[in-house]
Design a protein around this motif. Structure first.
Motif, PDB file in Angstrom:
ATOM      1  N   ASP A  51       0.851  -1.180   0.000  1.00 29.72           N
ATOM      2  CA  ASP A  51       0.000   0.000   0.000  1.00 29.72           C
ATOM      3  C   ASP A  51       0.894   1.240   0.000  1.00 29.72           C
ATOM      4  OD1 ASP A  51      -2.340   1.525   0.145  1.00 29.72           O
ATOM      5  OD2 ASP A  51      -2.207   1.664   2.321  1.00 29.72           O
ATOM      6  N   VAL A 200     -10.218   0.609  -1.785  1.00 33.17           N
ATOM      7  CA  VAL A 200     -10.072   1.961  -2.296  1.00 33.17           C
ATOM      8  C   VAL A 200      -9.699   2.003  -3.759  1.00 33.17           C
ATOM      9  CG1 VAL A 200      -9.364   2.772  -0.046  1.00 33.17           C
ATOM     10  CG2 VAL A 200      -7.628   2.086  -1.682  1.00 33.17           C
ATOM     11  N   THR A 201      -9.522   0.890  -4.394  1.00 33.66           N
ATOM     12  CA  THR A 201      -9.122   0.915  -5.783  1.00 33.66           C
ATOM     13  C   THR A 201     -10.352   1.092  -6.651  1.00 33.66           C
ATOM     14  OG1 THR A 201      -7.296  -0.549  -5.309  1.00 33.66           O
ATOM     15  CG2 THR A 201      -7.971  -0.343  -7.603  1.00 33.66           C
ATOM     16  N   ASP A 258      -7.831   6.438  -5.562  1.00 35.43           N
ATOM     17  CA  ASP A 258      -7.895   6.307  -4.105  1.00 35.43           C
ATOM     18  C   ASP A 258      -8.821   7.404  -3.587  1.00 35.43           C
ATOM     19  OD1 ASP A 258      -7.587   6.085  -1.417  1.00 35.43           O
ATOM     20  OD2 ASP A 258      -5.415   6.331  -1.386  1.00 35.43           O
ATOM     21  N   ALA A 261      -7.877   9.087   0.124  1.00 29.52           N
ATOM     22  CA  ALA A 261      -6.575   9.686   0.416  1.00 29.52           C
ATOM     23  C   ALA A 261      -6.796  10.948   1.242  1.00 29.52           C
ATOM     24  CB  ALA A 261      -5.843  10.022  -0.879  1.00 29.52           C
ATOM     25  N   GLU A 286      -4.024   5.082   6.151  1.00 25.44           N
ATOM     26  CA  GLU A 286      -4.164   3.782   5.526  1.00 25.44           C
ATOM     27  C   GLU A 286      -5.340   2.987   6.091  1.00 25.44           C
ATOM     28  OE1 GLU A 286      -0.506   3.484   8.321  1.00 25.44           O
ATOM     29  OE2 GLU A 286      -1.454   4.970   7.015  1.00 25.44           O
TER      30      GLU A 286
END
Length: 454
Positions: A51, A200-201, A258, A261, A286
Motif C-alpha cells: 500500500d 479503495v481501488t 484512491d 486519500a 491507511e
C-alpha cells in the motif's frame, strides 16, 4: 523494467529522503507505527509496500518536496506493477520464495497454494467410464499393477475435471451478467452499501455514454495491477484486431483511484449517522477505507482524490482531460461531523504537482488546475505514469459524482469512467452539523473546540 531494478529505484529515493531527514530508522518506524525491520527492508529494496499510504507518510515525515512526492509515487507504482506482472506470470507454479514460505509484502494472490500437477502415470493411460450404476471406473494398463494407485489417479482426474468445469461455469455466468450483476439506475441500492467496503481501488471502466446509469454498473475494473483489457470503447480498434498488434484491441491505459486519500488529517472530516459514543477513534490514513466502511461514513465538506494513470504498453497515450459528472444532488446529510486531526497537532504539506480543484456546488462542476500547476493534456506510458490530485469541495448539497477520463493513442481514442468501484463518489456539505474531535490520550469524542491544550 525488471522487478529488481524497479524496487531498487524506489528504495534509492526512500533512502535519500531518510538520510536527508537525519532521523534514525527507530524514530521513523515508531512514528509510522511499523517495525524497524520492515522499514529497513523497504529502504534496502528487499520488499515493496503493498500500500502506498505508509510510503507517503514516511516521505512527509522526511519533509519531501512536492515534486519528490510525485516521483516517489511514480517509482512505487512501477515497482508494484512489475511485481504484479511477475505474480501473474507464475500463477499456478510455485516460485522459490513461495516454496520456502517467504515473501512479506507480496500480493495476496501469491500467497495462495499452487495447484499440484498430477504425477506421471507408470502403468499407462487411465480411462474413466461408468460401469454399471455404482460409479466405478475401468483402468487399462499393466494387468499386474496395484489398482489402488490407479484409483487414486482416477479420483484426482475426476476432481480436477470438476474443478475446471466449475471455474469455467462461474466465468461464463459472471460474463453473462449485465453490468456485473448490478442493477443499472438503482442509485439507492448503491448507497445502501457501506462506502469503501470493497477497498479503495476504483476502476477505470469503459463507458460508451456519459449517463449516470453507466456509472452505477459494475463493469470490468482497470488498475495499475490489473492489465486485463476492458470492453473496446467507441473509436478504438475493433475486437478482432490481429493479436500481433499487442494492445491494439484493448484499452491502452489504466486508472487507479484512491477516494480516501488525505491531503492532511487537518483537512479531513467525515459525516456519520451515529452518536459520538458509538464511534471508534480516528484512524491513520491507511486505515481510512476500513473506518469509513465500518461507520458508513461520507466525506464531509471536501473529498481528496488521488488518481494514478498508467499505460498498459510502451506506446504513448495522451490523457486529454477529466470531466466531472454529477449523478445525484440532494440536501446535505443531517449527520454528525467528525474531524480526523487530533487537537493541537500541526499539519503541513505543500500543493503537489498535477493538483486540481472542483466545486460540486456549481451548476456545471469542472476541474481547474491549482495555482502553479499545468492543465491537460498529459502523456503516460507503462514506464511513465501520471498522478493527479483532485480536491472536490461542497457546502450546499450531498452530491454523487464521478469522472470521465478521455484518452487518445494514435488513431484510437476513448473514455474511461472513474468511480468508487462501480459506485459514484459521494461528498456532502457539513454546515451547521454538530462537530466532534478526539483529544490525544482521550477515551472518546468531544464537541469540537472544547479540548484544553497544554
Amino acid at each position: 523494467m525488471s522487478e529488481q531494478t524497479a524496487a531498487a529505484d524506489f528504495a534509492a529515493l526512500l533512502r535519500e529522503l531518510k538520510d536527508r531527514s537525519g532521523l534514525s530508522y527507530g524514530v521513523l518506524a515508531k512514528r509510522l507505527h511499523m517495525s524497524t525491520s520492515t522499514l529497513h527492508r523497504y529502504c534496502n529494496g528487499d520488499a515493496v509496500p503493498a500500500d502506498y499510504a505508509p510510503v507517503e507518510r514516511l516521505a512527509r515525515l522526511c519533509k519531501a518536496r512536492p515534486e519528490e512526492l510525485v516521483e516517489l509515487h511514480r517509482r512505487w507504482v512501477l515497482a508494484d506493477a512489475v511485481r504484479g506482472r511477475k505474480g501473474a506470470a507464475v500463477a499456478g507454479t510455485p516460485s522459490a520464495e513461495e516454496s520456502a514460505g517467504t515473501g512479506p509484502g507480496e500480493a495476496a494472490a501469491d500467497d495462495a497454494p499452487p495447484a499440484q500437477a498430477p504425477s506421471a502415470d507408470p502403468v499407462g493411460p487411465t480411462i474413466t467410464s461408468p460401469v454399471g450404476g455404482d460409479g466405478a471406473t475401468e483402468t487399462r494398463g499393466d494387468a499386474d499393477a496395484d489398482p489402488a494407485p490407479a484409483r487414486r489417479r482416477t479420483r484426482m482426474a475426476v476432481l480436477a475435471g470438476i474443478a475446471v468445469a466449475a471455474v469455467a461455469a462461474g466465468i461464463t455466468f459472471a460474463v453473462g451478467l449485465p453490468g456485473g450483476g448490478g442493477s443499472d439506475g438503482d442509485a439507492d441500492a448503491g448507497r445502501d452499501r457501506p462506502a469503501g467496503a470493497a477497498g479503495v481501488t476504483a476502476g477505470g471502466r469503459v463507458s460508451p455514454s456519459a449517463s449516470p446509469s453507466s456509472s452505477s454498473g459494475a463493469s470490468p475494473s482497470s488498475s495499475a495491477k490489473e492489465k486485463s483489457p476492458a470492453r473496446t470503447p467507441a473509436g478504438s480498434a475493433p475486437a478482432d484486431a490481429p493479436d500481433g498488434e499487442g494492445q491494439r484491441s484493448g484499452v491502452p491505459v489504466t486508472v487507479q483511484a484512491d477516494p480516501y486519500a488525505w491531503e492532511s488529517p487537518c483537512s479531513q472530516r467525515y459525516l456519520v449517522d451515529k452518536p459520538a459514543g458509538e464511534m471508534k477513534p480516528p484512524p491513520l490514513e491507511e486505515g481510512a477505507p476500513a473506518w469509513v466502511a465500518a461507520h458508513g461514513a461520507v466525506s464531509s465538506g471536501q473529498q481528496y482524490l488521488r488518481l494514478t494513470v498508467q499505460g498498459t504498453g510502451p506506446e504513448t497515450v495522451v490523457v486529454d482531460g477529466l470531466t466531472v459528472r454529477v449523478a445525484g444532488k440532494r440536501a446535505p446529510l443531517a449527520w454528525n461531523d467528525y474531524a480526523m486531526a487530533y487537537p493541537g497537532v500541526g499539519c503541513g504539506g505543500g500543493v503537489p504537482t498535477r493538483a486540481f480543484a472542483v466545486s460540486l456546488d456549481s451548476a456545471r462542476p469542472s476541474l481547474t488546475p491549482e495555482p502553479g500547476n499545468d492543465d491537460f493534456p498529459f502523456k503516460v506510458s507503462e514506464s511513465d505514469p501520471e498522478v493527479y490530485y483532485i480536491t472536490a469541495s461542497v457546502s450546499a448539497y450531498d452530491v454523487d459524482w464521478y469522472l470521465e477520463l478521455k484518452w487518445s493513442s494514435g488513431d484510437r481514442s476513448g473514455t474511461l469512467t472513474v468511480d468508487d468501484e462501480g459506485r459514484p463518489f459521494r461528498t456532502s456539505g457539513n454546515k451547521g452539523r454538530p462537530a466532534y474531535e478526539f483529544p490525544i490520550g482521550g477515551d472518546g469524542w468531544v464537541p469540537e473546540g472544547t479540548t484544553k491544550l497544554e
